[in-house]
Scaffold this motif. Sequence first.
Motif, PDB file in Angstrom:
ATOM      1  N   ASP A  43       0.851  -1.196   0.000  1.00  8.30           N
ATOM      2  CA  ASP A  43       0.000   0.000   0.000  1.00  8.30           C
ATOM      3  C   ASP A  43       0.885   1.243   0.000  1.00  8.30           C
ATOM      4  O   ASP A  43       1.207   1.810   1.038  1.00  8.30           O
ATOM      5  CB  ASP A  43      -0.918   0.026   1.244  1.00  8.30           C
ATOM      6  CG  ASP A  43      -1.916  -1.112   1.229  1.00  8.30           C
ATOM      7  OD1 ASP A  43      -2.275  -1.544   0.128  1.00  8.30           O
ATOM      8  OD2 ASP A  43      -2.304  -1.572   2.314  1.00  8.30           O
ATOM      9  N   GLY A  44       1.313   1.674  -1.180  1.00  5.98           N
ATOM     10  CA  GLY A  44       2.120   2.882  -1.283  1.00  5.98           C
ATOM     11  C   GLY A  44       3.581   2.689  -0.995  1.00  5.98           C
ATOM     12  O   GLY A  44       4.361   3.639  -1.084  1.00  5.98           O
ATOM     13  N   GLY A  45       3.975   1.502  -0.626  1.00  5.89           N
ATOM     14  CA  GLY A  45       5.368   1.273  -0.290  1.00  5.89           C
ATOM     15  C   GLY A  45       6.293   1.361  -1.481  1.00  5.89           C
ATOM     16  O   GLY A  45       7.480   1.637  -1.338  1.00  5.89           O
ATOM     17  N   GLU A  46       5.753   1.124  -2.680  1.00  4.66           N
ATOM     18  CA  GLU A  46       6.594   1.163  -3.863  1.00  4.66           C
ATOM     19  C   GLU A  46       7.025   2.591  -4.190  1.00  4.66           C
ATOM     20  O   GLU A  46       8.082   2.813  -4.778  1.00  4.66           O
ATOM     21  CB  GLU A  46       5.849   0.560  -5.064  1.00  4.66           C
ATOM     22  CG  GLU A  46       5.514  -0.919  -4.925  1.00  4.66           C
ATOM     23  CD  GLU A  46       4.243  -1.158  -4.123  1.00  4.66           C
ATOM     24  OE1 GLU A  46       3.694  -0.164  -3.603  1.00  4.66           O
ATOM     25  OE2 GLU A  46       3.819  -2.317  -4.023  1.00  4.66           O
ATOM     26  N   GLN A  47       6.211   3.593  -3.822  1.00  5.83           N
ATOM     27  CA  GLN A  47       6.507   4.970  -4.191  1.00  5.83           C
ATOM     28  C   GLN A  47       7.584   5.605  -3.311  1.00  5.83           C
ATOM     29  O   GLN A  47       8.398   6.377  -3.775  1.00  5.83           O
ATOM     30  CB  GLN A  47       5.230   5.827  -4.129  1.00  5.83           C
ATOM     31  CG  GLN A  47       4.281   5.588  -5.296  1.00  5.83           C
ATOM     32  CD  GLN A  47       3.534   4.266  -5.180  1.00  5.83           C
ATOM     33  OE1 GLN A  47       3.348   3.770  -4.094  1.00  5.83           O
ATOM     34  NE2 GLN A  47       3.116   3.714  -6.311  1.00  5.83           N
ATOM     35  N   ASN A  48       7.582   5.296  -2.023  1.00  5.00           N
ATOM     36  CA  ASN A  48       8.518   5.972  -1.120  1.00  5.00           C
ATOM     37  C   ASN A  48       9.724   5.119  -0.751  1.00  5.00           C
ATOM     38  O   ASN A  48      10.452   5.457   0.179  1.00  5.00           O
ATOM     39  CB  ASN A  48       7.796   6.420   0.153  1.00  5.00           C
ATOM     40  CG  ASN A  48       7.108   5.263   0.864  1.00  5.00           C
ATOM     41  OD1 ASN A  48       7.464   4.110   0.656  1.00  5.00           O
ATOM     42  ND2 ASN A  48       6.120   5.568   1.688  1.00  5.00           N
ATOM     43  N   GLY A  49       9.944   3.998  -1.432  1.00  8.66           N
ATOM     44  CA  GLY A  49      11.135   3.197  -1.205  1.00  8.66           C
ATOM     45  C   GLY A  49      11.055   2.236  -0.045  1.00  8.66           C
ATOM     46  O   GLY A  49      12.058   1.582   0.273  1.00  8.66           O
ATOM     47  N   VAL A  50       9.882   2.097   0.588  1.00  9.85           N
ATOM     48  CA  VAL A  50       9.764   1.195   1.735  1.00  9.85           C
ATOM     49  C   VAL A  50       9.929  -0.259   1.294  1.00  9.85           C
ATOM     50  O   VAL A  50      10.519  -1.074   2.012  1.00  9.85           O
ATOM     51  CB  VAL A  50       8.417   1.413   2.443  1.00  9.85           C
ATOM     52  CG1 VAL A  50       8.228   0.380   3.557  1.00  9.85           C
ATOM     53  CG2 VAL A  50       8.333   2.812   3.017  1.00  9.85           C
ATOM     54  N   ARG A  51       9.419  -0.573   0.122  1.00  5.31           N
ATOM     55  CA  ARG A  51       9.532  -1.957  -0.354  1.00  5.31           C
ATOM     56  C   ARG A  51      10.993  -2.362  -0.512  1.00  5.31           C
ATOM     57  O   ARG A  51      11.403  -3.455  -0.090  1.00  5.31           O
ATOM     58  CB  ARG A  51       8.783  -2.115  -1.674  1.00  5.31           C
ATOM     59  CG  ARG A  51       8.743  -3.545  -2.190  1.00  5.31           C
ATOM     60  CD  ARG A  51       8.027  -3.628  -3.522  1.00  5.31           C
ATOM     61  NE  ARG A  51       7.916  -4.993  -3.983  1.00  5.31           N
ATOM     62  CZ  ARG A  51       6.919  -5.815  -3.694  1.00  5.31           C
ATOM     63  NH1 ARG A  51       5.926  -5.396  -2.926  1.00  5.31           N
ATOM     64  NH2 ARG A  51       6.886  -7.040  -4.159  1.00  5.31           N
ATOM     65  N   GLU A  52      11.798  -1.482  -1.120  1.00  4.53           N
ATOM     66  CA  GLU A  52      13.218  -1.795  -1.291  1.00  4.53           C
ATOM     67  C   GLU A  52      13.919  -1.904   0.061  1.00  4.53           C
ATOM     68  O   GLU A  52      14.779  -2.781   0.257  1.00  4.53           O
ATOM     69  CB  GLU A  52      13.888  -0.717  -2.138  1.00  4.53           C
ATOM     70  CG  GLU A  52      13.502  -0.735  -3.619  1.00  4.53           C
ATOM     71  CD  GLU A  52      12.115  -0.170  -3.873  1.00  4.53           C
ATOM     72  OE1 GLU A  52      11.541   0.439  -2.938  1.00  4.53           O
ATOM     73  OE2 GLU A  52      11.597  -0.339  -4.995  1.00  4.53           O
ATOM     74  N   GLU A  53      13.565  -1.036   0.982  1.00  4.11           N
ATOM     75  CA  GLU A  53      14.158  -1.113   2.314  1.00  4.11           C
ATOM     76  C   GLU A  53      13.777  -2.412   3.016  1.00  4.11           C
ATOM     77  O   GLU A  53      14.596  -3.041   3.691  1.00  4.11           O
ATOM     78  CB  GLU A  53      13.700   0.082   3.155  1.00  4.11           C
ATOM     79  CG  GLU A  53      14.127   1.443   2.610  1.00  4.11           C
ATOM     80  CD  GLU A  53      15.549   1.781   2.975  1.00  4.11           C
ATOM     81  OE1 GLU A  53      16.443   0.967   2.668  1.00  4.11           O
ATOM     82  OE2 GLU A  53      15.770   2.858   3.555  1.00  4.11           O
ATOM     83  N   THR A  54      12.516  -2.850   2.841  1.00  2.00           N
ATOM     84  CA  THR A  54      12.071  -4.104   3.461  1.00  2.00           C
ATOM     85  C   THR A  54      12.808  -5.302   2.866  1.00  2.00           C
ATOM     86  O   THR A  54      13.185  -6.239   3.590  1.00  2.00           O
ATOM     87  CB  THR A  54      10.558  -4.274   3.289  1.00  2.00           C
ATOM     88  OG1 THR A  54       9.887  -3.116   3.805  1.00  2.00           O
ATOM     89  CG2 THR A  54      10.056  -5.508   4.014  1.00  2.00           C
ATOM     90  N   VAL A  55      13.012  -5.270   1.550  1.00  2.00           N
ATOM     91  CA  VAL A  55      13.783  -6.342   0.909  1.00  2.00           C
ATOM     92  C   VAL A  55      15.194  -6.400   1.491  1.00  2.00           C
ATOM     93  O   VAL A  55      15.729  -7.489   1.775  1.00  2.00           O
ATOM     94  CB  VAL A  55      13.826  -6.126  -0.620  1.00  2.00           C
ATOM     95  CG1 VAL A  55      14.830  -7.087  -1.266  1.00  2.00           C
ATOM     96  CG2 VAL A  55      12.438  -6.325  -1.229  1.00  2.00           C
ATOM     97  N   HIS A  56      15.806  -5.243   1.696  1.00  2.00           N
ATOM     98  CA  HIS A  56      17.164  -5.198   2.269  1.00  2.00           C
ATOM     99  C   HIS A  56      17.170  -5.727   3.699  1.00  2.00           C
ATOM    100  O   HIS A  56      18.095  -6.431   4.112  1.00  2.00           O
ATOM    101  CB  HIS A  56      17.678  -3.757   2.225  1.00  2.00           C
ATOM    102  CG  HIS A  56      19.155  -3.649   2.437  1.00  2.00           C
ATOM    103  ND1 HIS A  56      19.813  -2.448   2.600  1.00  2.00           N
ATOM    104  CD2 HIS A  56      20.130  -4.602   2.536  1.00  2.00           C
ATOM    105  CE1 HIS A  56      21.102  -2.678   2.783  1.00  2.00           C
ATOM    106  NE2 HIS A  56      21.316  -3.973   2.745  1.00  2.00           N
ATOM    107  N   VAL A  57      16.148  -5.391   4.487  1.00  2.00           N
ATOM    108  CA  VAL A  57      16.042  -5.902   5.855  1.00  2.00           C
ATOM    109  C   VAL A  57      15.945  -7.429   5.846  1.00  2.00           C
ATOM    110  O   VAL A  57      16.619  -8.115   6.621  1.00  2.00           O
ATOM    111  CB  VAL A  57      14.837  -5.272   6.568  1.00  2.00           C
ATOM    112  CG1 VAL A  57      14.492  -6.043   7.842  1.00  2.00           C
ATOM    113  CG2 VAL A  57      15.113  -3.810   6.906  1.00  2.00           C
ATOM    114  N   ASN A  58      15.094  -7.980   4.966  1.00  2.00           N
ATOM    115  CA  ASN A  58      14.932  -9.438   4.899  1.00  2.00           C
ATOM    116  C   ASN A  58      16.242 -10.132   4.512  1.00  2.00           C
ATOM    117  O   ASN A  58      16.562 -11.214   5.033  1.00  2.00           O
ATOM    118  CB  ASN A  58      13.836  -9.794   3.905  1.00  2.00           C
ATOM    119  CG  ASN A  58      12.452  -9.525   4.449  1.00  2.00           C
ATOM    120  OD1 ASN A  58      12.250  -9.411   5.657  1.00  2.00           O
ATOM    121  ND2 ASN A  58      11.471  -9.418   3.567  1.00  2.00           N
ATOM    122  N   GLU A  59      16.984  -9.536   3.595  1.00  2.00           N
ATOM    123  CA  GLU A  59      18.270 -10.126   3.209  1.00  2.00           C
ATOM    124  C   GLU A  59      19.215 -10.197   4.403  1.00  2.00           C
ATOM    125  O   GLU A  59      19.924 -11.198   4.605  1.00  2.00           O
ATOM    126  CB  GLU A  59      18.895  -9.312   2.082  1.00  2.00           C
ATOM    127  CG  GLU A  59      18.159  -9.419   0.751  1.00  2.00           C
ATOM    128  CD  GLU A  59      18.699  -8.463  -0.291  1.00  2.00           C
ATOM    129  OE1 GLU A  59      19.474  -7.536   0.101  1.00  2.00           O
ATOM    130  OE2 GLU A  59      18.366  -8.610  -1.470  1.00  2.00           O
TER     131      GLU A  59
END
Length: 436
Positions: free
Chosen positions: A304-320
């Motif tokens: 929900d809106g995470g793709e626009q503000n970079g949250v999705r990429e940050e979450t992917v980095h956290v999971n890694e």
Amino acid sequence: MAGLIEKVLSLPLLNMILARRRFLIIFGLTTLLLMLMFSGAGNVDMTRLSVSGANPEGAPGTRPKPNPPPVNPDVPPAPAEQPAAAAAPPEDAPKPKPEEPQQQQQQQQQQPETPSPKPADPQPAAPPNTPEPNSNKPVPAASPRPYISYQGYKRPGYDLPLTRAIPLRIMAMGSPAAFDHTASDDGNADNDNGFRLLLRERLTDLGHKVNYVGDATRGNMMDAEVVAAAPDKPPTVAALHELAAKVVPGNKPNLYIVSVGAEDAYRHIDVARFYVRLDALVRYLLDASHKSTVVLTTLPLPHDGGEQNGVREETVHVNEQIRRLVTLYQKAGQPVAKAEAAAAAAALAELKIFDALMDADARGYLQAPEPVEGIPDDGDWNARTTSEAFRQWEADKDKYYAQQKKIDEDEISRMEAELKKVNGGGGGAARTASSR
């Protein structure tokens, strides 16, 4: 005479020959075998001279293998599997008369439930649509698939307790997925049980005593303690570490379920060094409770809106970083396991966490909790404030599951009737069910 023998034995040539007696013995035996082979006097079978395993299977000179044990009396053995050096029967021995195929087929139709013949008397292979021997279940009409009889068994790990059914004192901490109503099956805002109720019921069904411990209660389940900074907001790693320092020493759980990092990703808090802060938390948890195991869950990706503000990429980095940290811990022999992609759906999250518990059990991580005065093994017993309240909670839970079972049974009946209609009275799941 004695002097003559001594002279012969003292000859240099004879001494040289005797010194090489090993060579003479081998040379003499080889020469004798060659003479027997070419003369035919010894009737030597070359297939029996080689050592077993010296030649590849089927090559000339290999030792014939013994007859294999009978496999299926209804299927004749393939010609290639028959012994290579089978002894021929005497010419004057009576030979059995082969049965006519038509006569055999009539006997099978007349006696469908006759016990299978002995392995020494193999019968012709059954047609594709013929039921297996000793099977009373008919084959579905006009089915291209032959009937197969399945026998269920208990899958080790899912139907057996973990580590001799030790008590599990669980501290669920961090993400609202542990207690948020959006993670509940019915989406009820008054539920707020998340995966905890499903996991608790599975573990208690397997024979474990379970007690959730924490600093707050969330949900309508009896044993509802969790550790969280706020009811609707996940804590950062640093905030959870501070909170754990206040809660862990007095409870000493033997199992932590930690879901953290979503707030760090959402607020972009130095995600590149997230693993350093998480490592400090995990080390504290293990040191504060010596019999504990930590299960780290990865985070569901925002949608929900995470793709626009970079949250999705940050979450992917956290999971890694979570995955790599778990690898480092296990390499060092530390009791840390990983629950992959603990999504918001309670059933999926519970299943992934239980898979992580099985992995921890297989690695020998799980241990009984340290005794703490005032903390029982059974959290339900601890949560029973009054008998009336507990009876009401059990009644509500039984009513909910009864309603769900009735809905499932009605839908199964409707689907079965529809499939019968679509397949003309047969075919698919409806055909199989009706034929049995």
